[in-house]
Design an enzyme around this catalytic site. Structure first.
Site, mmCIF file in Angstrom:
data_model
loop_
_atom_site.group_PDB
_atom_site.id
_atom_site.type_symbol
_atom_site.label_atom_id
_atom_site.label_comp_id
_atom_site.label_asym_id
_atom_site.label_seq_id
_atom_site.Cartn_x
_atom_site.Cartn_y
_atom_site.Cartn_z
ATOM 1 N N HIS A 243 35.021 5.249 -3.982
ATOM 2 C CA HIS A 243 33.590 5.019 -3.767
ATOM 3 C C HIS A 243 33.265 5.421 -2.343
ATOM 4 O O HIS A 243 34.128 5.366 -1.472
ATOM 5 C CB HIS A 243 33.230 3.550 -3.976
ATOM 6 C CG HIS A 243 32.843 3.233 -5.385
ATOM 7 N ND1 HIS A 243 31.871 2.311 -5.704
ATOM 8 C CD2 HIS A 243 33.282 3.718 -6.557
ATOM 9 C CE1 HIS A 243 31.747 2.240 -7.021
ATOM 10 N NE2 HIS A 243 32.597 3.073 -7.567
ATOM 11 N N CYS B 242 23.098 5.044 -4.875
ATOM 12 C CA CYS B 242 22.276 5.756 -3.919
ATOM 13 C C CYS B 242 22.551 5.171 -2.539
ATOM 14 O O CYS B 242 22.463 3.962 -2.336
ATOM 15 C CB CYS B 242 20.806 5.593 -4.271
ATOM 16 S SG CYS B 242 19.733 6.271 -3.007
ATOM 17 N N ASN C 275 29.560 5.888 -6.083
ATOM 18 C CA ASN C 275 30.538 6.788 -6.692
ATOM 19 C C ASN C 275 30.505 8.120 -5.965
ATOM 20 O O ASN C 275 29.456 8.556 -5.502
ATOM 21 C CB ASN C 275 30.185 7.026 -8.161
ATOM 22 C CG ASN C 275 30.478 5.824 -9.030
ATOM 23 O OD1 ASN C 275 31.587 5.310 -9.035
ATOM 24 N ND2 ASN C 275 29.473 5.361 -9.758
HETATM 25 ZN ZN ZN Z 1 32.489 3.464 -9.519
#
Ligand code: ZN
Length: 329
Positions: free
Chosen positions: A217, A248, A257
């Site tokens: 992430h 975002c 992500n």
């Molecule tokens: Zn994720």
């Protein structure tokens, strides 16, 4: 013999990317797409050459309303041969619904830290493992692939550092239950490249043959650097989300992500194969923007693909030897 070691010359030749946008991405968006819109997105992704798509989740609809129609989505998508369409099941009932919907692989989620597990699913890790055991029996009994994802491996928002051995003990239990792939998640983007390498080196020492995947992430901007760090220690399976949705960077509580097309772009530029058609993937990202009605965090959609300058001339830096040979069209 006094030779200088260049780590970038030891990267995998090919990387397998699991697209998590339809589940992990959309689940963390405020906008709830219709079933029809989800089907359009997944069909678009299926046409890019991606071999693994996380479609949805069989959790209770009240808990995650964004995923309430996962069975319907499975019924309506065009399944491409060779593509694994997976879903999450939190319990036996979810596993049975997943099997009835025709999923190719079922994932269970556990946290590496007690506090995060408690906060996430209101269970102790031991209770989650018992549930995972029940899910494994159902899923494997139906001849379907059983996989596990471990969250907050690289830092827990409640407990801070998570001891690597604690994660690896959990891996051992999940492998004993028959998990065919283990994903280590940096759920809140607390990892850094050095830690990522320490964790994956320790994983490989203890489990030399267990297939392992990294779910980075980018909540603090280190996602793609962490992905590269994992590649440098031989990890060739990465998760990413189309457009980088599900986090975002401007939203409070952003999950972050890493962006699929940004990752594929970087890998192709490095001469690493993904089997993914990058221009088609970028078109999927454009579709995501249209469906969600806002810009995605991914950068490639804004900046364009190197070698795809509008008049069609290939970028001379774009090596013919890499897999993304789209320079002619
Ligand atoms: Zn994720």
């Amino acid at each position: 013999m006094g030779q200088i070691h260049y780590p970038l010359s030891h990267l995998p030749e090919r990387v397998s990317i699991r697209e998590v946008g339809p589940r992990d991405g959309l689940q963390n968006e405020d906008v709830i797409l219709s079933t029809e819109q989800k089907v359009r997105l997944i069909n678009c992704l299926s046409d890019t050459g991606l071999k693994y798509i996380e479609v949805g989740s069989f959790v209770h609809p009240k808990v995650v309303p964004q995923m309430a129609d996962t069975a319907e989505v499975f019924a309506r998508i065009d399944r491409r041969p060779g593509v694994v369409y997976s879903a999450i099941a939190p319990n036996a009932k979810g596993a049975e619904r997943a099997i009835a919907a025709g999923v190719d692989a079922v994932q269970v989620f556990l946290s590496a830290s007690e506090s995060h597990n408690k906060s996430n699913v209101n269970m102790r890790i031991a209770e989650s493992l018992a549930a995972a055991g029940e899910i494994a029996r159902i899923v494997r009994g139906a001849g379907i692939t059983f996989e596990a994802v471990i969250s907050v491996v690289f830092g827990c928002p409640f407990e801070g550092d998570v001891p690597i051995e604690q994660t690896l003990d959990l891996v051992e239990r999940l492998v004993d239950l028959g998990a065919e792939q283990i994903t280590l998640g940096d759920t809140t983007g607390m990892g850094n490249p050095r830690l990522v390498q320490e964790v994956f080196i320790a994983f490989r020492e203890r489990f030399p043959t267990v297939p392992v995947r990294f779910h980075p992430h980018s909540a603090r901007g280190a996602g793609i650097a962490n992905a590269l760090a994992a590649l440098q220690v031989g990890i060739d399976r990465l998760d990413a989300s189309i457009g980088g949705i599900g986090g975002c960077p401007f939203a409070p509580g952003a999950r972050g992500n890493i962006c699929s097309e940004d990752l594929v772009h970087m890998l192709h530029e490095m001469g690493i194969e993904t089997g993914v058609d990058l221009p088609n993937l970028v078109e999927c990202s454009r579709l995501v923007e249209e469906l969600l009605g806002h810009q995605v965090p991914g950068q490639t959609l804004r900046s364009g693909i190197c070698g795809h300058i509008p008049d069609g001339r290939p970028n001379p830096r774009f090596r013919a030897s890499n897999s993304a040979i789209h320079v002619a069209g």
